[in-house]
Write a protein that holds these residues in place. Structure first.
Motif, mmCIF file in Angstrom:
data_model
loop_
_atom_site.group_PDB
_atom_site.id
_atom_site.type_symbol
_atom_site.label_atom_id
_atom_site.label_comp_id
_atom_site.label_asym_id
_atom_site.label_seq_id
_atom_site.Cartn_x
_atom_site.Cartn_y
_atom_site.Cartn_z
ATOM 1 N N THR A 27 2.794 38.861 12.989
ATOM 2 C CA THR A 27 1.359 39.362 12.374
ATOM 3 C C THR A 27 0.807 40.537 12.939
ATOM 4 O OG1 THR A 27 0.903 36.773 12.103
ATOM 5 C CG2 THR A 27 -1.108 38.310 12.230
ATOM 6 N N ASP B 255 7.894 31.756 6.702
ATOM 7 C CA ASP B 255 8.501 32.209 8.013
ATOM 8 C C ASP B 255 9.851 32.596 8.045
ATOM 9 O OD1 ASP B 255 9.507 29.599 7.259
ATOM 10 O OD2 ASP B 255 9.387 28.669 9.263
ATOM 11 N N ASP C 57 3.764 34.509 14.771
ATOM 12 C CA ASP C 57 2.614 35.003 15.501
ATOM 13 C C ASP C 57 2.896 36.249 16.123
ATOM 14 O OD1 ASP C 57 4.275 33.649 17.647
ATOM 15 O OD2 ASP C 57 2.517 33.407 18.809
ATOM 16 N N GLN C 58 4.098 36.546 16.532
ATOM 17 C CA GLN C 58 4.607 37.992 16.973
ATOM 18 C C GLN C 58 4.826 39.107 15.929
ATOM 19 O OE1 GLN C 58 7.665 37.777 19.865
ATOM 20 N NE2 GLN C 58 7.255 35.618 20.289
#
Length: 99
Positions: free
Chosen positions: A17, A46, A14-15
């Motif tokens: 993206t 991931d 998420d960091q």
């Protein structure tokens, strides 16, 4: 020379993206200028990605440092230089020494 760039995320996905659009533009630029021959995500995604680059190692290391993922501190690159000894004929046009 050929170089494999192992792109490893150093933070949760998420960091990463928010930096994807800049990273894609970086990839497209270096594919267009002939430095990158292949790029793609690992499976599972991931982990990061892989880039196959050509050129002098110092030059490729400089390009590697320009990756927006690296600049933002969300990924790091490991550069592995490869001196191809045997090459499939379908790839020979990409590798001057194999011609």
């Amino acid at each position: 020379m050929l170089h494999i760039l192992i792109v490893r995320y150093t933070v949760p996905a998420d960091q990463v993206t928010p930096h994807v659009a800049e990273h894609v533009a970086y990839l497209e630029h270096h594919h267009a200028d002939g430095t990158f021959l292949l790029s793609g995500q690992t499976v599972p995604a991931d982990i990061g990605g892989v880039i196959l680059a050509q050129g002098e190692r110092a030059s490729v290391e400089g390009v590697s440092a320009e990756d927006p993922f690296v600049a933002a501190g969300v990924a790091e690159h490991e550069v592995i230089t490869v001196d191809p000894g045997r090459v499939d004929p379908s790839l020979a046009t990409l590798l001057p020494r194999a011609r």
